[in-house]
Design an enzyme around this catalytic site. Structure first.
Site, PDB file in Angstrom:
ATOM      1  N   SER A 327       0.649  -1.098  -0.048  1.00 18.70           N
ATOM      2  CA  SER A 327       0.030  -0.060  -0.114  1.00 18.70           C
ATOM      3  C   SER A 327       0.876   1.290  -0.081  1.00 18.70           C
ATOM      4  O   SER A 327       0.382   2.380  -0.183  1.00 18.70           O
ATOM      5  CB  SER A 327      -1.049  -0.053   1.205  1.00 18.70           C
ATOM      6  OG  SER A 327      -1.859  -0.970   0.955  1.00 18.70           O
ATOM      7  N   HIS A 370     -14.994  -0.506   3.359  1.00 15.92           N
ATOM      8  CA  HIS A 370     -15.039   0.711   4.000  1.00 15.92           C
ATOM      9  C   HIS A 370     -16.159   1.693   3.452  1.00 15.92           C
ATOM     10  O   HIS A 370     -16.008   2.890   4.071  1.00 15.92           O
ATOM     11  CB  HIS A 370     -13.651   1.606   3.416  1.00 15.92           C
ATOM     12  CG  HIS A 370     -12.395   0.591   4.021  1.00 15.92           C
ATOM     13  ND1 HIS A 370     -11.649  -0.296   3.321  1.00 15.92           N
ATOM     14  CD2 HIS A 370     -11.400   1.194   4.882  1.00 15.92           C
ATOM     15  CE1 HIS A 370     -10.550  -0.469   3.958  1.00 15.92           C
ATOM     16  NE2 HIS A 370     -10.548   0.247   4.931  1.00 15.92           N
ATOM     17  N   CYS A 383      -7.838   1.678   1.888  1.00 20.17           N
ATOM     18  CA  CYS A 383      -8.770   1.034   1.186  1.00 20.17           C
ATOM     19  C   CYS A 383      -8.328   0.511  -0.134  1.00 20.17           C
ATOM     20  O   CYS A 383      -7.874   1.329  -0.958  1.00 20.17           O
ATOM     21  CB  CYS A 383      -9.818   1.920   0.758  1.00 20.17           C
ATOM     22  SG  CYS A 383     -11.313   1.093  -0.223  1.00 20.17           S
TER      23      CYS A 383
END
Length: 648
Positions: A327, A370, A383
């Site tokens: 991420s 989310h 997310c």
């Protein structure tokens, strides 16, 4: 009876011819001798004078002093230490084996040292100095000197050997020297003659190898007169060589030592870079090793213990290791989409916990999803679905181009070994590498730093510094050579819209400073030191549908080598970026738990230039942090004392 006049005339003529013939022969012989003498004494005088000189004069190479290496503040990282040794010049000894046998009656020399010396003698030229014993005590040196007449060709001498006072702290950066091998020589077209000297120390890996020629210097020569037994009678002349250049690195030895200690026993790495200049302040790969073990040749057991360790202590994970960035790559996808005008800051995407793409379900890390998230919230909560959707709209070409713009997928020119280029894949790359077409699923995987995407901790630190500044910050390791400053790595503007960068930075700020941010637990509470960061977790295994249905197995319940890698990148202070950092903990699990606390502690150490006040940490963490600081301080003091003892 008197001979007739006619007979007398005939006899006289015969005798005259004989005398003339004999005289001619004698004259010719004398002329030949004269001509030969002229040839030898006049025409060839220089050549025979040289031969005569070589019979009584020897020339020896004088090894130059290797250049020293310092940190940015002048602390010694690599230096030379006097070393007493016993050497032999084979051509000066009537019988090498007899001379060595006499020597061993005076001093103790291990069999393996003698065996190695005999191999060196066999493979070297007779005038080379061969080391019989190194690191010899002064008492043994005195014995050899006192018995010199009985040891033709053998003599004591003082040389220099490389030592690394900081032991393991700089092993992966500086590397080490070792005896020149046949393999080393095979890679050179015209090796420096000094390299042919047995056991001459030569840069093997790391900075020592990359700047070998500048650090080595140039050898000098010594001319000595010897007697018929090869004994040195006097020195006739000397030409001093040139010492190698002294190198100053951009690294901070104190911060490097702290970083190495903070990584502890993890299989991990950390890189700290100065956002203003590109100077690398710390480059740590854990576990490390003591480079002093390699200087004279590491033992078999010691080497096997390093190569068999599953944590790979010999590998420099900061530049050699490449990992899916997870991420931490989401900022790149966001920048690509914002620059193309594909997404607005308040545009939202619905995250139910997965996204269907070409009949395949791509999951978010949060199983329940989310809900509706915008750009800031997508970074704050990390997310995945938001970035799946974004990447499909942007396309892999734009994403990969942005990655390279921010220092990913390119090899940074650093004087270190095995610097990897990582990978920012695109359609052409896959076609050339696998002869396959790029699939939309490949783009989806790339959007969260998985699939083919690979980056080193060094590249992630560069990416973060460029995000923080908007400039093409380039990592710099070499600060100066003999006091001459080297070019800065500050870099020019990336040409990015500042408003776009500000949006992404704000999302990173939310990660570390807002309650539901994935990095909130490792925040900095000092107002003027607040950091912006991003957590990352990269999978090393596939999760099957059956496992998802039954519940994904926690990292803690998996064997170490099957756990996810933990990542964290950040910069601080948020309003005026000074340092950027990347931390990767191999198989550490989640980035927020394993990597973020390490990055926060190292970043604070860099910002404060030493141990930060406890007030910089969240209240709930202060007692734990205090205990950690005290433990690390004790470990550093212990390591310092050990270093001083080794030097003594």
């Amino acid at each position: 009876m008197k001979r007739a006049p006619k007979d007398q005339d005939r006899s006289h003529r015969v005798l005259s011819r004989r005398a003339l013939l004999l005289g001619g022969v004698q004259l010719g012989f004398a002329g030949g001798l004269a001509a030969r003498m002229q040839y030898l004494q006049v025409d060839q005088a220089d050549e025979f004078r040289l031969l005569a000189e070589e019979n009584r004069v020897n020339f020896e190479l004088l090894p130059p002093a290797r250049g020293r290496i310092f940190d940015r503040n002048g602390k010694v990282i690599a230096q030379n230490s006097p070393s007493y040794r016993i050497v032999i010049v084979p051509e000066n000894s009537d019988d090498v084996e007899v001379a060595i046998s006499r020597l061993r009656k005076l001093i103790d020399i291990p069999d393996e040292d003698i065996e190695k010396a005999m191999v060196d003698i066999k493979n070297s030229r007779p005038f080379h100095r061969i080391t019989l014993s190194d690191q010899v005590a002064w008492e043994d040196i005195a014995k050899v000197a006192a018995n010199a007449p009985a040891l033709p060709g053998i003599s004591p001498e003082v040389g220099l050997t490389r030592i690394y006072p900081q032991n393991a702290d700089f092993a992966h950066v500086v590397g080490y020297v070792g005896p020149v091998s046949d393999y080393d020589l095979s890679k050179m077209e015209n090796p420096d003659p000094i390299l042919l000297t047995p056991r001459f120390q030569f840069g093997k890996v790391g900075f020592e190898a990359k700047l070998e020629e500048q650090l080595r210097g140039k050898a000098g020569t010594k001319q000595v007169e010897v007697n018929a037994y090869g004994r040195i009678m006097r020195e006739l002349g000397r030409r001093e060589g040139e010492a190698g250049g002294d190198m100053q690195l951009t690294l901070d030895a104190d911060l490097q030592a702290y970083t190495q200690a903070r990584l502890g026993n993890e299989s991990a790495s950390a890189v700290v870079i100065d956002c203003e200049t590109g100077d690398l302040r710390a480059i740590s790969s854990s576990p490390s090793f003591d480079p002093n073990l390699f200087v004279r040749g590491i033992s078999g057991p010691d080497y096997r213990s390093l190569t068999s360790d599953p944590y790979r202590p010999l590998a420099n994970k900061t530049v050699q290791g490449t990992y899916p960035p997870g991420s931490t790559f989401k900022m790149i996808v966001a920048l690509a989409a914002l620059e193309e005008g594909i997404v607005g800051t308040e545009d939202t995407v619905w995250c139910p916990g997965h996204l269907e793409v070409s009949g395949r379900r791509f999951h978010c890390w949060k199983r329940a999803g989310h809900g509706h998230v915008n750009l800031n919230e997508s970074l704050k909560g990390s997310c995945d679905v938001y970035y799946y959707d974004l990447a499909i709209k942007v396309g892999i070409e734009k994403i990969s181009a942005m990655a390279r713009r921010f220092g990913l997928g390119i090899r940074h020119d650093l004087p270190m070994s095995a610097v990897a280029s990582g990978l920012a894949p695109d359609k052409e790359w896959k076609k050339q590498s696998y002869d396959q077409d790029w699939l939309v699923g490949d783009t989806v995987n790339a959007s969260i730093g998985q699939g083919y995407m690979l980056a080193s901790p060094m590249q992630l630190a560069v990416m973060t510094a460029r995000l923080a500044t908007g400039r093409s910050v380039t990592p710099r390791l070499l600060k100066s050579i003999d006091g001459v400053e080297q070019p800065s790595g500050a870099g020019e503007s990336l040409g990015m819209n500042e408003n776009i960068l500000r949006v992404v930075r704000r999302g990173m700020y939310s990660v570390s400073n807002e309650r539901r941010g994935t990095g909130y637990g490792s925040r900095i509470v000092s107002e003027d030191m607040r950091m912006a960061g991003k957590t990352g977790t990269s999978q090393v295994r596939n999760i099957t549908a059956a496992e998802r249905a039954a519940g994904v197995i926690r990292n803690e319940d998996l064997p170490w080598e099957r756990r996810d890698h933990a990542l964290f990148v950040s910069f601080a202070p948020y309003d005026n970026p000074k340092f950027a950092i990347s931390v990767v903990v191999e198989h550490g699990g989640g980035g927020s738990k394993a990597a973020a606390p390490i990055a926060r502690d190292i970043l604070l150490q860099a910002l404060y230039g030493g141990t930060p006040p406890l007030e910089a940490y969240p209240k709930a963490d202060r007692s734990r942090i205090k205990a950690l600081q005290e433990r690390l301080q004790r470990e550093q003091e212990k390591a310092h004392q050990s270093s001083l003892k080794d030097q003594a």
